[in-house]
Design a protein around this motif. Structure first.
Motif, PDB file in Angstrom:
ATOM      1  N   GLY A  10       0.822  -1.200   0.000  1.00 39.23           N
ATOM      2  CA  GLY A  10       0.000   0.000   0.000  1.00 39.23           C
ATOM      3  C   GLY A  10       0.853   1.245   0.000  1.00 39.23           C
ATOM      4  O   GLY A  10       2.060   1.198  -0.242  1.00 39.23           O
ATOM      5  N   LEU A  11       0.190   2.359   0.276  1.00 45.63           N
ATOM      6  CA  LEU A  11       0.836   3.660   0.330  1.00 45.63           C
ATOM      7  C   LEU A  11       1.022   4.059   1.791  1.00 45.63           C
ATOM      8  O   LEU A  11       0.073   4.000   2.582  1.00 45.63           O
ATOM      9  CB  LEU A  11      -0.010   4.700  -0.396  1.00 45.63           C
ATOM     10  CG  LEU A  11       0.439   6.158  -0.305  1.00 45.63           C
ATOM     11  CD1 LEU A  11       1.794   6.336  -0.979  1.00 45.63           C
ATOM     12  CD2 LEU A  11      -0.611   7.074  -0.937  1.00 45.63           C
ATOM     13  N   VAL A  12       2.240   4.452   2.142  1.00 43.85           N
ATOM     14  CA  VAL A  12       2.536   4.831   3.519  1.00 43.85           C
ATOM     15  C   VAL A  12       3.505   6.009   3.503  1.00 43.85           C
ATOM     16  O   VAL A  12       4.297   6.150   2.560  1.00 43.85           O
ATOM     17  CB  VAL A  12       3.127   3.623   4.291  1.00 43.85           C
ATOM     18  CG1 VAL A  12       4.456   3.188   3.703  1.00 43.85           C
ATOM     19  CG2 VAL A  12       3.242   3.915   5.774  1.00 43.85           C
ATOM     20  N   GLN A  13       3.436   6.826   4.524  1.00 48.31           N
ATOM     21  CA  GLN A  13       4.366   7.955   4.630  1.00 48.31           C
ATOM     22  C   GLN A  13       5.724   7.471   5.145  1.00 48.31           C
ATOM     23  O   GLN A  13       5.809   6.455   5.852  1.00 48.31           O
ATOM     24  CB  GLN A  13       3.807   9.017   5.570  1.00 48.31           C
ATOM     25  CG  GLN A  13       2.647   9.802   4.994  1.00 48.31           C
ATOM     26  CD  GLN A  13       2.262  10.979   5.864  1.00 48.31           C
ATOM     27  OE1 GLN A  13       2.431  10.943   7.085  1.00 48.31           O
ATOM     28  NE2 GLN A  13       1.746  12.038   5.253  1.00 48.31           N
ATOM     29  N   ALA A  14       6.740   8.210   4.800  1.00 46.67           N
ATOM     30  CA  ALA A  14       8.070   7.900   5.307  1.00 46.67           C
ATOM     31  C   ALA A  14       8.054   7.830   6.826  1.00 46.67           C
ATOM     32  O   ALA A  14       7.421   8.662   7.488  1.00 46.67           O
ATOM     33  CB  ALA A  14       9.067   8.946   4.832  1.00 46.67           C
ATOM     34  N   GLY A  15       8.728   6.828   7.353  1.00 36.71           N
ATOM     35  CA  GLY A  15       8.741   6.595   8.791  1.00 36.71           C
ATOM     36  C   GLY A  15       7.671   5.636   9.267  1.00 36.71           C
ATOM     37  O   GLY A  15       7.700   5.180  10.417  1.00 36.71           O
ATOM     38  N   GLY A  16       6.740   5.326   8.391  1.00 40.78           N
ATOM     39  CA  GLY A  16       5.652   4.421   8.742  1.00 40.78           C
ATOM     40  C   GLY A  16       6.044   2.958   8.611  1.00 40.78           C
ATOM     41  O   GLY A  16       7.192   2.613   8.331  1.00 40.78           O
ATOM     42  N   SER A  17       5.033   2.100   8.812  1.00 35.99           N
ATOM     43  CA  SER A  17       5.257   0.657   8.801  1.00 35.99           C
ATOM     44  C   SER A  17       4.216  -0.051   7.942  1.00 35.99           C
ATOM     45  O   SER A  17       3.091   0.441   7.781  1.00 35.99           O
ATOM     46  CB  SER A  17       5.174   0.095  10.223  1.00 35.99           C
ATOM     47  OG  SER A  17       6.163   0.655  11.062  1.00 35.99           O
ATOM     48  N   LEU A  18       4.600  -1.192   7.426  1.00 41.17           N
ATOM     49  CA  LEU A  18       3.696  -2.088   6.722  1.00 41.17           C
ATOM     50  C   LEU A  18       4.111  -3.519   7.031  1.00 41.17           C
ATOM     51  O   LEU A  18       5.297  -3.783   7.292  1.00 41.17           O
ATOM     52  CB  LEU A  18       3.764  -1.890   5.202  1.00 41.17           C
ATOM     53  CG  LEU A  18       3.029  -0.715   4.571  1.00 41.17           C
ATOM     54  CD1 LEU A  18       3.339  -0.660   3.082  1.00 41.17           C
ATOM     55  CD2 LEU A  18       1.526  -0.810   4.800  1.00 41.17           C
ATOM     56  N   ARG A  19       3.151  -4.429   6.995  1.00 36.69           N
ATOM     57  CA  ARG A  19       3.480  -5.840   7.112  1.00 36.69           C
ATOM     58  C   ARG A  19       2.960  -6.568   5.875  1.00 36.69           C
ATOM     59  O   ARG A  19       1.757  -6.587   5.617  1.00 36.69           O
ATOM     60  CB  ARG A  19       2.879  -6.478   8.364  1.00 36.69           C
ATOM     61  CG  ARG A  19       3.411  -7.893   8.589  1.00 36.69           C
ATOM     62  CD  ARG A  19       2.847  -8.556   9.820  1.00 36.69           C
ATOM     63  NE  ARG A  19       1.500  -9.039   9.621  1.00 36.69           N
ATOM     64  CZ  ARG A  19       0.923  -9.974  10.365  1.00 36.69           C
ATOM     65  NH1 ARG A  19       1.595 -10.540  11.363  1.00 36.69           N
ATOM     66  NH2 ARG A  19      -0.324 -10.336  10.147  1.00 36.69           N
ATOM     67  N   LEU A  20       3.865  -7.132   5.134  1.00 35.15           N
ATOM     68  CA  LEU A  20       3.510  -7.929   3.967  1.00 35.15           C
ATOM     69  C   LEU A  20       3.301  -9.384   4.375  1.00 35.15           C
ATOM     70  O   LEU A  20       3.991  -9.890   5.260  1.00 35.15           O
ATOM     71  CB  LEU A  20       4.600  -7.851   2.908  1.00 35.15           C
ATOM     72  CG  LEU A  20       5.021  -6.455   2.448  1.00 35.15           C
ATOM     73  CD1 LEU A  20       6.064  -6.567   1.351  1.00 35.15           C
ATOM     74  CD2 LEU A  20       3.841  -5.636   2.009  1.00 35.15           C
TER      75      LEU A  20
END
Length: 127
Positions: A10-20
């Protein structure tokens, strides 16, 4: 038939997190070396992280070490890539893959060593 299906991009701001996530069918993750790769526009596919077949030792590319964590859940036959402190340069299509030939306590971050691939999931990090 071996199938791998990624999700969680997805789309996230710098410094954020995602879990694939990468859900597998037709084989068991615990039996093989597994890995995550990414490909940015105009660039070659690069290895991000992998788990070895024996001893389940994890390896990371220098660019993501300390920020990304690879794991697998045998009960769900799913592998994960937790990505923290994301940077715009992490923007890419992310792929999970399985290496059915390589054994031992090491794994490869070379895409040519992997045999089965998912379709990819887009990760976009905005600045």
């Amino acid at each position: 038939e071996v199938q791998l299906v990624e999700s969680g991009g997805g789309l996230v701001q710098a410094g954020g997190s995602l879990r694939l996530s990468c859900a597998a069918s037709g084989f068991t993750f615990d039996d093989y070396a597994i890995g995550w790769f990414r490909q940015a526009p105009g660039k070659e596919r690069e290895g991000v992280s992998c788990i070895s077949r024996s001893d389940r030792i994890t390896y990371y590319a220098r660019s993501v070490k300390g920020r990304f964590t690879i794991s697998s859940d045998n009960a769900r036959n799913t592998m994960y890539l937790l990505m923290n402190s994301l940077k715009p340069e992490d923007t890419a299509v992310y792929y999970c893959a399985v290496d059915v030939n390589w054994g031992g306590s090491v794994c490869s971050l070379v895409s040519e060593d992997y045999d089965y691939w998912g379709q990819g999931t887009q990760v976009t990090v905005s600045s």
